[in-house]
Design an enzyme around this catalytic site. Structure first.
Site, PDB file in Angstrom:
ATOM      1  N   THR A   1      51.138  52.445  21.277  1.00 29.42           N
ATOM      2  CA  THR A   1      52.391  51.988  21.889  1.00 29.42           C
ATOM      3  C   THR A   1      52.112  51.122  23.112  1.00 29.42           C
ATOM      4  O   THR A   1      52.686  50.036  23.285  1.00 29.42           O
ATOM      5  CB  THR A   1      53.261  53.200  22.295  1.00 29.42           C
ATOM      6  OG1 THR A   1      53.231  54.176  21.256  1.00 29.42           O
ATOM      7  CG2 THR A   1      54.693  52.780  22.549  1.00 29.42           C
TER       8      THR A   1
ATOM      9  N   GLY B   1      44.999  56.174  19.245  1.00 31.40           N
ATOM     10  CA  GLY B   1      45.927  57.226  19.645  1.00 31.40           C
ATOM     11  C   GLY B   1      47.351  56.696  19.554  1.00 31.40           C
ATOM     12  O   GLY B   1      47.588  55.491  19.682  1.00 31.40           O
ATOM     13  N   CYS B   2      48.317  57.601  19.333  1.00 32.28           N
ATOM     14  CA  CYS B   2      49.704  57.145  19.164  1.00 32.28           C
ATOM     15  C   CYS B   2      50.257  56.564  20.461  1.00 32.28           C
ATOM     16  O   CYS B   2      50.931  55.536  20.454  1.00 32.28           O
ATOM     17  CB  CYS B   2      50.582  58.280  18.633  1.00 32.28           C
ATOM     18  SG  CYS B   2      50.471  59.812  19.574  1.00 32.28           S
ATOM     19  N   ASN B   3      49.953  57.196  21.589  1.00 34.13           N
ATOM     20  CA  ASN B   3      50.397  56.641  22.865  1.00 34.13           C
ATOM     21  C   ASN B   3      49.651  55.343  23.159  1.00 34.13           C
ATOM     22  O   ASN B   3      50.233  54.378  23.674  1.00 34.13           O
ATOM     23  CB  ASN B   3      50.129  57.643  24.002  1.00 34.13           C
ATOM     24  CG  ASN B   3      50.876  58.941  23.813  1.00 34.13           C
ATOM     25  OD1 ASN B   3      51.960  58.960  23.246  1.00 34.13           O
ATOM     26  ND2 ASN B   3      50.301  60.042  24.268  1.00 34.13           N
TER      27      ASN B   3
END
Lengths: 342, 342, 342, 342
Positions: B153, B148-150
């Site tokens: 990060t 996932g992008c979050n």
């Protein structure tokens, strides 16, 4: 074999855009970056987004060693450019991104920029950098003067129509919407986010914008007589991009056909299907220009809308396109990256 | 020799981002694009910014001929992915961008996604796609599930610190700011410009965001015991990007040293000088992740801020980075373009 | 009977906001506006949005005749305020919007602002202007010092919890998101639209933001011992508004109950139903503050989110609320306009 | 004595804007709010920014009791309005904000809206709601049909010039820039922040926008012959506001004089000094309209730029201005709040 590139004025937006584009160019190698006020600093402290690149530190122009430099991009402020360029050694090719050498005669320069030109001899040598229309001259040139970003947009929208006699030359109305980066990284009140966000405002109204000098010069040359367009720019709450709406008198379908013929083989100019309109975002951060044509309920009226990214096709991308030709590379080298969307 | 690429779900934002990145990839060739609701349309009518590319029209998944396809990027919506992937022929490598195969066991999937997983066998095969930490497994994998992008990060910000025992594992506070494109091209009221412009709002508060499943899985695995982070995302008036601020307990200088060691050789992870902070815009439209570390006036506190572009490093760029490894290319092939700034 | 109002520093954003709010105030009448660099100009040339109002021209402070003036709003830059205020005649009430008189002792001022205070006697007289908590003192005061906009937001979020002993006082984490107008109409590179649009960035990290002086002063006073919060602001691509996310240790439901009791009768403080979160846009251009409370999957954690408009409730609206009390008007006079949405 | 107000369609943006404006109106009291899909909900759950107001819950239209209602604002979607309005009891005055009753004859309606009008009798009764030009009829009217927001802007810019014969009536070019809230709170892809942010795009090109019906009707009526303007709207990355640039043939100074005469006594129409141009932000959230006039380097050309807030002066503010007249209040009651800037 890589070409050694120097960028004068690398601390401005067009300088940073040159570095970005060169980051994926197959044969350009940056050997020097100048930035007078930031001299001594690494580029990453001026533009942290370039942190991953192995770049030379910023130096003063007078400390630049031109030995081994093949081509200089001159991204200096207007007026500074004409002071610096005459002293660049003859073995170095030059692409200027400033406004200093776009107009071909001294009187026009003085009219639009308010003072005499300081390098009239160089002005004569400069080839006008609108690649799609000056390709052959640019290939053989040592010195090319890039167009203004608004001027480029307007010329993509009108040159083929003027050349083909497709529109009424005495009734050309141009309403331009421009993002703020065209004004550079400059501290002006109207460029603050708080002032412009959720707003839009005309500027340089009444035919006072300096890029009109380029329109006058180029359109009159094509038409063989004086042409004066009506042109009003507006500042948008956006960072990059220009969208120009032209209100013309002519046959819409014939206008579209003219574009299709003129731009059919151009890699960067995309003519949309008749009746479709481009969005400014469709060309973001790319070297492409999209053009749409539509008729009107009033017979004999045609609307032409052109859009491009002022920092790329309107400035630094165009500069690299020209440098490619000057250095014998493929015109599209390093420039075919698709626009960033959304 | 070029690799033949198919993209399933090419009409979404991550699909379009894959096409954009492949537009400058040296060895990937797009041979098929699927988009069920848009089947039959040219890609240019769904995404006009891709007009200049010579792309196949969108087709239905069931009409895709896998013969000759080397690798499939699966950019389908969550839940659709697990229905489609099991039927892809064995000779085709797969990089999945959906959430379907990120969690390693069925119970975790059911807990966070609210229903049983439909392809538990494939779930076992999937390699977790956070390249910097699963490089070796990815090289030999047939099937990689992008993070996932979050979640990406957060892991860039915390994995080295957890692995090195540098922070209090029971007191990790993460405040995330996310641009809207992470939610896709979906018609939801809170994604309208009129609703979000000039605003910011928390969502999925209280530890309910699904990417927490990935944090739990990965951080607990590293630590060798259950780790539960506190994580609150906020929606920003911006299109692309994630900036994550982590409030941690540990020694700031030691944290910075740990990052420097962990990421010193990573091409895409940039650790800023101690005390400097990244801006979301510094990584726009690129595959880079910038990380900043600062201490606090309260001794023993450290702030870690990480930023990346959710559509690039957080999704489609990461996917290409993985595909590069799976296909024997250089990991950075096609991904070194500098961020777009300003 | 109308009260005669003068605004010192009317050419800044808080000055313009005072004029906007007074445009619908039932009993305030503007009799003088000062703006040293713009002296001699009509307000409409500095702020064209006020063109319809019948306002006095801007004058220099030294040309201001205090005879007949009932109250002065002092919207001067920090440090200028302490030079000017001591010379205002005794019959004039004063509401200061600068940072100069918020801290109660000279040592704290010197610590946070880096130089000795020039008007220590006046500093002692100043009443702290957070109306909801200093109402009685303000009613009788001649001189009120408005709070910082970030400081106001944080105090609305925390004061009742500290007072009621509802949270762990040694583990308060505050992540603030602020729009740019808090920095005023000042020419700074990071406030340019091109630099900030589509971005977000932390600033004053590590506990260095000056509003921490107010938190220290006020929270320690309530708690009866030294309190040090961890506070990190971030700059948003927006013009107006602050949204503050507080990560606390305590019982979420008890926290919500505490707010309900503390703010139940407050006209401007709205406590949302448990679990609901405010958006920054919900209070735009108004004097309201919205507060949301949620629990977390980690037991004993509570998230408090507060939002207000920095120019209104955080500054000029608060100033008028105080002036209303000082002049014997209803506290809410002229301030009940609903927020502007969307 | 307060007037009892009902709002039909209170869950849309114009409905919310009516509530916002009434929040500071001296004599309007909201007694009923309808919203069919949201019936049963408190207004605060549909529009949290109105949380502080003591408002009735949303109900279905059929549950509305008209007894005691003095005036209804009808903010229903186009086409719904004509189905509902005929059944409103005669004692109730009506201000319609939809497009249904703006055109005076059925043929025009059918031409622009593509279907027969369902309430032709009521259409005849409706007074056109452009207050500044229909003031006397509105004072005595039971039923007023508000203008379109674009149509209002264009009429403020052109009516006095057409009436005074100041411009060439056969060569009127209008380039309009509109923020997204004019499209309402509707789930359409092009209204997503991700699609529009950092962009601008023409729409309804070629003379197809429905507000042209109003221009045709009104301008032809003034001129005494058929007038057809050329009109192209563009969608802006902004929430509120319209800025219209008109390219006309006439004498610029005479045009400015004409405006000065026509609008000299108008409380809401501000004519800027000759040569100055308005910004869209200068009228934000207010009932004001700013108009600028400039000449051009081409003799005989004049540029007129008008700006207003589409939700206020273009819709809900205009509606209240009309209601004030219909109910015997001062025309400006509740509408003099200054614009929100920045």
């Amino acid at each position: 074999m890589p070409h050694n590139i120097a960028i004068l004025g690398a601390s401005g937006y067009t300088g940073a855009e040159l570095v970005r584009l060169i980051s994926i160019h197959p044969s350009f190698r940056i050997v020097a970056l100048t930035g007078d006020r930031k001299a001594g600093q690494p580029m990453a402290s001026v533009y942290p987004h370039l942190r991953h690149m192995d770049l030379p530190d910023l130096i003063k122009i007078e400390d630049l060693d031109y030995a081994g430099v093949d081509l200089v991009f001159c991204a200096l402020p207007h007026a500074t450019s004409q002071a610096v360029i005459p002293s660049i050694p003859q073995h170095v090719k030059i692409v200027d991104l400033s406004a200093d050498f776009r107009l071909r005669n001294g009187a026009d320069y003085e009219k639009w920029y308010g003072k005499p030109h300081a390098a009239l001899e160089m002005q004569k040598e400069a080839v006008y950098g609108l690649t799609e229309f000056y390709r052959d001259e640019i290939k053989g040139a040592r010195f090319v003067a890039g167009t203004g970003c608004n001027a480029a947009t307007g010329q993509f929208a009108l040159r083929p129509l003027i050349a083909a006699g497709m529109i009424d030359l005495d009734d050309i109305v141009m309403d331009l919407k421009a993002a703020v980066s065209g004004a550079g990284r400059s501290l002006k009140e109207h460029l603050l986010l708080a002032e412009l966000d959720e707003s839009v405002k005309p500027y340089s109204v009444g035919g006072t914008h300096r890029h009109l000098g380029e329109f006058d010069q180029e359109f009159s040359k094509i038409a063989g007589r004086d042409i004066r367009v009506q042109f009003t720019p507006h500042l948008l709450p956006a960072t990059r991009g220009i969208l120009l709406s032209c209100y013309l008198k002519g046959d819409a379908q014939a206008v579209h056909d003219t574009f299709a013929r003129a731009y059919g083989d151009e890699p960067f100019i995309q003519v949309l299907p008749f009746g479709e309109m481009p969005a400014m975002k469709d060309v973001r951060a790319s070297n492409f220009c999209h053009i749409g044509v539509a008729g009107d309920r009033i017979p004999g009226r045609v609307t032409v809308v052109a859009t491009l990214d002022n920092l790329t096709k309107g400035s630094s991308g165009q500069a690299i396109q020209n440098a490619n030709l000057m250095l014998g590379e493929a015109e599209t080298a390093g420039l075919m990256a698709a626009p960033v969307y959304p």
